[in-house]
Each structure stands twice: as structure tokens, then as C-alpha cells.
Design a protein around this motif. Sequence first.
Motif, mmCIF file in Angstrom:
data_model
loop_
_atom_site.group_PDB
_atom_site.id
_atom_site.type_symbol
_atom_site.label_atom_id
_atom_site.label_comp_id
_atom_site.label_asym_id
_atom_site.label_seq_id
_atom_site.Cartn_x
_atom_site.Cartn_y
_atom_site.Cartn_z
ATOM 1 N N SER A 57 0.822 -1.139 -0.093
ATOM 2 C CA SER A 57 -0.123 -0.077 -0.150
ATOM 3 C C SER A 57 0.652 1.292 0.113
ATOM 4 N N GLY A 58 1.967 1.197 -0.859
ATOM 5 C CA GLY A 58 2.851 2.416 -0.797
ATOM 6 C C GLY A 58 3.774 2.619 0.104
ATOM 7 N N VAL A 59 3.836 1.616 1.310
ATOM 8 C CA VAL A 59 4.841 1.731 2.388
ATOM 9 C C VAL A 59 5.852 0.603 2.198
ATOM 10 N N VAL A 60 7.067 1.221 2.204
ATOM 11 C CA VAL A 60 8.116 0.263 2.192
ATOM 12 C C VAL A 60 8.567 -0.307 3.327
#
Length: 150
Positions: A57-60
Motif C-alpha cells: 500500500s505504498g509503504v516500504v
Amino acid sequence: MKPTIWHYTTRDLWPSIRHDGYIRVATANLGRKETPLAWFSEDQLWERTAAKGLKVSGVVLPRTLTYDEMIDHGLVRIAVTQEAAPYDWTAIKKWFMPPLVARGLSVSGRERGANPNEWRASLGLPAFCGHSLSSCTLEFHRAHVAQIRV
């Protein structure tokens, strides 16, 4: 015989490499005394330090993708001439980064299963195969490796 030198990347980055006509130097997360380099490897399967970070969800997240996950992502490797990546690890750590950074990269790479003695680099242009990118050997990894001349 010298081993083939590869630039390892992913399928989503190939169009920009092809458009530019060369492999760009890495500029992310460089310290003040580090020189931007285009990175290559003599590892004939896959350079473990070329693994991408895991994003949800776009979080590394704090781990990189596994080799199998990277295959699903679309691996690409580009064969280059010895002249395209003239600097070996000894030269890289001596001339292009502070000793503490070199030690950190070496430790981190070895923890991932890489061998720093297989690392090669270029200062940038012309970091491509021979006289033009069109003479490169390009491989897309999937269930098997297919060689494609571009």
C-alpha cells in the motif's frame, strides 16, 4: 576468461534505460563524500543487493523482495563490456566513498549473500554495452531466461 558483467534491474526500469541509451548512476542516499556510480556485478545468477524493497500500500517494509518475488516483479539483466564497468570493489572503496561507508556496504551485501569482490562500477557515461545500448544482451527472467538482442 573474464566473467560477464551485468547490470541488474527490473522490467519497469528497462524502458527508461532504453530511452536514455545508457545506465544512470545511482544518486539515492549518497553522503557528501560519495561519488554517484552506475553499479554492476559479476554474479552470474542475480546480484542480491539489487533486490527492491517490499512495498505494501505504498509503504516500504523493512525487508527486500526475495529472488522468487523479484522474478514475479520482472527481472532484467544487461550484459556490458569490461570497459563499461572499469572499477572493481578495491578501486570503488578506495576512490569513491569513505571507508566507513565501504565497510557498511560490504557488511550489508554479505548479509544478503552478495560478494563485494564481484561488484563493478562506472562513473556514468558511457555505462552501456560496447559502443551503443543496441549491442547489449538483454535478459528477461521468468520461469526461464530468454536472451534478447536489443
